[in-house]
Every structure is written in C-alpha cells, then in structure tokens.
Write a protein that holds these residues in place. Structure first.
Motif, PDB file in Angstrom:
ATOM      1  N   GLY A 229      17.858  37.377  27.782  1.00 30.21           N
ATOM      2  CA  GLY A 229      17.723  38.500  28.694  1.00 30.21           C
ATOM      3  C   GLY A 229      16.333  39.104  28.742  1.00 30.21           C
ATOM      4  O   GLY A 229      16.121  40.102  29.433  1.00 30.21           O
ATOM      5  N   SER A 230      15.383  38.515  28.024  1.00 28.85           N
ATOM      6  CA  SER A 230      14.020  39.044  27.992  1.00 28.85           C
ATOM      7  C   SER A 230      13.035  37.965  28.424  1.00 28.85           C
ATOM      8  O   SER A 230      13.283  36.772  28.230  1.00 28.85           O
ATOM      9  N   THR A 231      11.931  38.379  29.010  1.00 25.87           N
ATOM     10  CA  THR A 231      10.861  37.449  29.353  1.00 25.87           C
ATOM     11  C   THR A 231       9.741  37.489  28.322  1.00 25.87           C
ATOM     12  O   THR A 231       8.749  36.781  28.457  1.00 25.87           O
ATOM     13  N   ARG A 232       9.906  38.302  27.297  1.00 21.32           N
ATOM     14  CA  ARG A 232       8.875  38.459  26.273  1.00 21.32           C
ATOM     15  C   ARG A 232       9.278  37.757  24.985  1.00 21.32           C
ATOM     16  O   ARG A 232      10.447  37.470  24.756  1.00 21.32           O
ATOM     17  N   SER A 233       8.287  37.520  24.150  1.00 21.85           N
ATOM     18  CA  SER A 233       8.589  37.085  22.788  1.00 21.85           C
ATOM     19  C   SER A 233       8.899  38.312  21.942  1.00 21.85           C
ATOM     20  O   SER A 233       8.573  39.452  22.319  1.00 21.85           O
ATOM     21  N   ALA A 234       9.508  38.076  20.786  1.00 18.88           N
ATOM     22  CA  ALA A 234       9.770  39.189  19.872  1.00 18.88           C
ATOM     23  C   ALA A 234       8.470  39.836  19.411  1.00 18.88           C
ATOM     24  O   ALA A 234       8.439  41.032  19.094  1.00 18.88           O
ATOM     25  N   ALA A 235       7.381  39.054  19.372  1.00 24.26           N
ATOM     26  CA  ALA A 235       6.085  39.587  18.954  1.00 24.26           C
ATOM     27  C   ALA A 235       5.411  40.422  20.031  1.00 24.26           C
ATOM     28  O   ALA A 235       4.420  41.105  19.759  1.00 24.26           O
ATOM     29  N   GLU A 236       5.926  40.369  21.265  1.00 26.02           N
ATOM     30  CA  GLU A 236       5.391  41.191  22.350  1.00 26.02           C
ATOM     31  C   GLU A 236       6.159  42.501  22.513  1.00 26.02           C
ATOM     32  O   GLU A 236       5.791  43.331  23.334  1.00 26.02           O
ATOM     33  N   MET A 237       7.208  42.676  21.741  1.00 23.47           N
ATOM     34  CA  MET A 237       8.001  43.898  21.809  1.00 23.47           C
ATOM     35  C   MET A 237       7.392  44.977  20.914  1.00 23.47           C
ATOM     36  O   MET A 237       6.817  44.673  19.865  1.00 23.47           O
ATOM     37  N   LEU A 238       7.536  46.236  21.314  1.00 25.86           N
ATOM     38  CA  LEU A 238       7.138  47.336  20.447  1.00 25.86           C
ATOM     39  C   LEU A 238       8.096  47.398  19.264  1.00 25.86           C
ATOM     40  O   LEU A 238       9.253  46.993  19.373  1.00 25.86           O
ATOM     41  N   PRO A 239       7.627  47.899  18.112  1.00 24.07           N
ATOM     42  CA  PRO A 239       8.503  47.942  16.940  1.00 24.07           C
ATOM     43  C   PRO A 239       9.838  48.623  17.210  1.00 24.07           C
ATOM     44  O   PRO A 239      10.888  48.134  16.787  1.00 24.07           O
ATOM     45  N   GLU A 240       9.824  49.734  17.941  1.00 24.71           N
ATOM     46  CA  GLU A 240      11.075  50.441  18.201  1.00 24.71           C
ATOM     47  C   GLU A 240      11.992  49.648  19.132  1.00 24.71           C
ATOM     48  O   GLU A 240      13.228  49.745  19.038  1.00 24.71           O
ATOM     49  N   GLN A 241      11.398  48.839  20.037  1.00 24.94           N
ATOM     50  CA  GLN A 241      12.212  47.998  20.900  1.00 24.94           C
ATOM     51  C   GLN A 241      12.888  46.884  20.105  1.00 24.94           C
ATOM     52  O   GLN A 241      14.077  46.600  20.277  1.00 24.94           O
ATOM     53  N   LYS A 242      12.125  46.267  19.218  1.00 23.35           N
ATOM     54  CA  LYS A 242      12.691  45.228  18.365  1.00 23.35           C
ATOM     55  C   LYS A 242      13.740  45.802  17.423  1.00 23.35           C
ATOM     56  O   LYS A 242      14.819  45.220  17.235  1.00 23.35           O
ATOM     57  N   ASP A 243      13.443  46.956  16.829  1.00 28.82           N
ATOM     58  CA  ASP A 243      14.379  47.576  15.896  1.00 28.82           C
ATOM     59  C   ASP A 243      15.741  47.824  16.531  1.00 28.82           C
ATOM     60  O   ASP A 243      16.772  47.776  15.859  1.00 28.82           O
ATOM     61  N   ALA A 244      15.758  48.101  17.838  1.00 26.68           N
ATOM     62  CA  ALA A 244      17.004  48.479  18.513  1.00 26.68           C
ATOM     63  C   ALA A 244      17.949  47.307  18.708  1.00 26.68           C
ATOM     64  O   ALA A 244      19.167  47.520  18.867  1.00 26.68           O
ATOM     65  N   VAL A 245      17.430  46.068  18.690  1.00 21.96           N
ATOM     66  CA  VAL A 245      18.272  44.926  19.077  1.00 21.96           C
ATOM     67  C   VAL A 245      18.218  43.751  18.116  1.00 21.96           C
ATOM     68  O   VAL A 245      18.958  42.779  18.285  1.00 21.96           O
ATOM     69  N   SER A 246      17.374  43.791  17.104  1.00 19.81           N
ATOM     70  CA  SER A 246      17.122  42.618  16.277  1.00 19.81           C
ATOM     71  C   SER A 246      18.316  42.239  15.404  1.00 19.81           C
ATOM     72  O   SER A 246      19.263  43.012  15.213  1.00 19.81           O
ATOM     73  N   HIS A 247      18.238  41.040  14.859  1.00 17.70           N
ATOM     74  CA  HIS A 247      19.236  40.560  13.903  1.00 17.70           C
ATOM     75  C   HIS A 247      19.344  41.482  12.693  1.00 17.70           C
ATOM     76  O   HIS A 247      20.430  41.735  12.180  1.00 17.70           O
ATOM     77  N   ARG A 248      18.196  41.969  12.242  1.00 21.31           N
ATOM     78  CA  ARG A 248      18.206  42.861  11.081  1.00 21.31           C
ATOM     79  C   ARG A 248      18.877  44.183  11.435  1.00 21.31           C
ATOM     80  O   ARG A 248      19.645  44.734  10.648  1.00 21.31           O
ATOM     81  N   ARG A 249      18.604  44.713  12.621  1.00 17.40           N
ATOM     82  CA  ARG A 249      19.278  45.922  13.093  1.00 17.40           C
ATOM     83  C   ARG A 249      20.794  45.710  13.124  1.00 17.40           C
ATOM     84  O   ARG A 249      21.566  46.550  12.659  1.00 17.40           O
ATOM     85  N   ARG A 250      21.235  44.568  13.656  1.00 14.40           N
ATOM     86  CA  ARG A 250      22.672  44.318  13.772  1.00 14.40           C
ATOM     87  C   ARG A 250      23.323  44.196  12.406  1.00 14.40           C
ATOM     88  O   ARG A 250      24.434  44.711  12.177  1.00 14.40           O
ATOM     89  N   ALA A 251      22.633  43.526  11.484  1.00  8.12           N
ATOM     90  CA  ALA A 251      23.186  43.393  10.136  1.00  8.12           C
ATOM     91  C   ALA A 251      23.266  44.747   9.435  1.00  8.12           C
ATOM     92  O   ALA A 251      24.290  45.097   8.835  1.00  8.12           O
ATOM     93  N   PHE A 252      22.200  45.535   9.519  1.00  7.40           N
ATOM     94  CA  PHE A 252      22.204  46.807   8.808  1.00  7.40           C
ATOM     95  C   PHE A 252      23.077  47.854   9.493  1.00  7.40           C
ATOM     96  O   PHE A 252      23.626  48.737   8.824  1.00  7.40           O
ATOM     97  N   ASP A 253      23.250  47.767  10.815  1.00  7.30           N
ATOM     98  CA  ASP A 253      24.226  48.640  11.468  1.00  7.30           C
ATOM     99  C   ASP A 253      25.621  48.379  10.903  1.00  7.30           C
ATOM    100  O   ASP A 253      26.409  49.310  10.703  1.00  7.30           O
TER     101      ASP A 253
END
Length: 206
Positions: free
Chosen positions: A170-194
């Motif tokens: 659903g994104s046209t960017r790489s994970a490295a092009e995302m802002l930290p807060e954008q990555k934090d909201a959807v990442s694998h680590r976010r999902r695991a820790f949620d």
C-alpha cells in the motif's frame, strides 16, 4: 504510591538489546502506552541466539537480560522473510552476509539473490517477536508481521537493517523513506509490541 506527591514510582524494565536504533524505537513505541515504565539499556553479556524461531530467540535474550540484571526484561527478535526464499533470511537476517557483515552487506546480498526474480514474486514480510520475562515468575512472547515486497534497489537513508530495500504493502516508499513516527505506527515491531502491551500490564501489575 509515593507518599510525598501521590505518584506511583516508575517500574524499571531492561531492554535486552545494545542496538541504539532499536532502543530508541522501543522507547517511542512503549512510553506513550506505559508511561510509568523506566526503560533502561542493557550492558551485560550477549547470549547465543540458538533458537529456531524469532520467538525462541526473543525469549533467550529476555531471559539472559533478566538473569543478569534481576529486572523484568523486554526483548525482541526480528528479521525479514522473503517468500521465494522459503522465509529466509529469517532468523539469520542480521548475519546473512557473514560474520563481519554490515546492514548494507546484508541487503546488497539479498538484492543480488533476487536479481532475476520478477516483481510479482518479490513478496516479503518483516517479522518481529516481542518477549517479556519477569525473573522467577513469568515469560511470554508474541509475534507481529509487516507485509510488503523487496525493491530492486535501495531507497532512503532512514531506518536501519533491510529498511532501504523493503516497500510496505500500500506504499510507494521504502521503509527507509518513512519518518520515524510513520514507521512506528505500522511496523512489525509496533504490531508485536502492541500485542505485548496487555501482557506487560498484567505481568508487571501496571
């Protein structure tokens, strides 16, 4: 409760990693949901990660940190799983290109291995397991996944690990092009820790 000001003292929990990027990310994810946790870094010996899954390795790291410090310990183990490679690099993600590897060495090797693979077959998932160990009382782990695909070349200079070559669904960017807060909201680590947060609250009495 602190009798002087009515504020409960912070609960000290050790983050079982020496990776500063990961420590920053875990603090960003956990602190808003668990403001009474004092998340401290780990400076003890690193255990041998001999598990056969992300969850086993996360528990190995959490148990080692808890045993060394006497504190409740939180750990994660994560990596990238490429479907056409049968889920590899998987638990070997951090050392995919050998013992003296760097992040760039690892993703450069992955790009070379997938050089002739068509776009539709480059599907992959970032996978993270999050674990909590309370010395002498409790241990548990959960799993989170972030689906996407492997790019044909690296993009962006943020993040770490395989972020420059992973594009989330659903994104046209790489994970490295995302802002930290954008990555934090959807990442694998976010999902695991949620998924781990309710376990943390229950096991630590928060």
């Amino acid at each position: 409760m602190n009798s002087a000001d009515g504020v409960a003292p912070a609960t000290r929990v050790v983050l079982a990693t020496k990776n500063e990027h990961k420590i920053d990310e875990l603090r960003r994810i956990l602190t808003p949901a668990l403001p009474t946790l004092e998340l401290v870094g780990y400076d003890g010996p690193s255990p041998v990660e001999s598990g056969l899954s992300f969850q086993e390795n996360a528990l190995i790291k959490a148990r080692a940190a808890a045993a060394h410090t006497g504190l409740p310990a939180i750990a994660d183990d994560s990596g990238i799983a490429v479907d056409i490679l049968g889920g590899m690099p998987g638990i070997f993600s951090a050392r995919w290109s050998g013992p003296d590897r760097s992040d760039e060495d690892n993703w450069q090797l992955l790009l070379w291995q997938l050089n002739d693979v068509p776009d539709f077959a480059r599907t992959a998932q970032f996978v993270a397991s999050a674990a909590i160990v309370v010395p002498g009382r409790f241990a548990d782990s959960v799993l989170g996944k972030w689906h996407g695909s492997i790019l044909r070349s690296a993009r962006g200079d943020g993040g770490f690990g395989y972020d420059p070559v992973f594009s989330p669904d659903g994104s046209t960017r790489s994970a490295a092009e995302m802002l930290p807060e954008q990555k934090d909201a959807v990442s694998h680590r976010r999902r695991a820790f949620d998924a781990l947060i309710p376990v943390l609250k229950s096991s630590l009495g928060l």
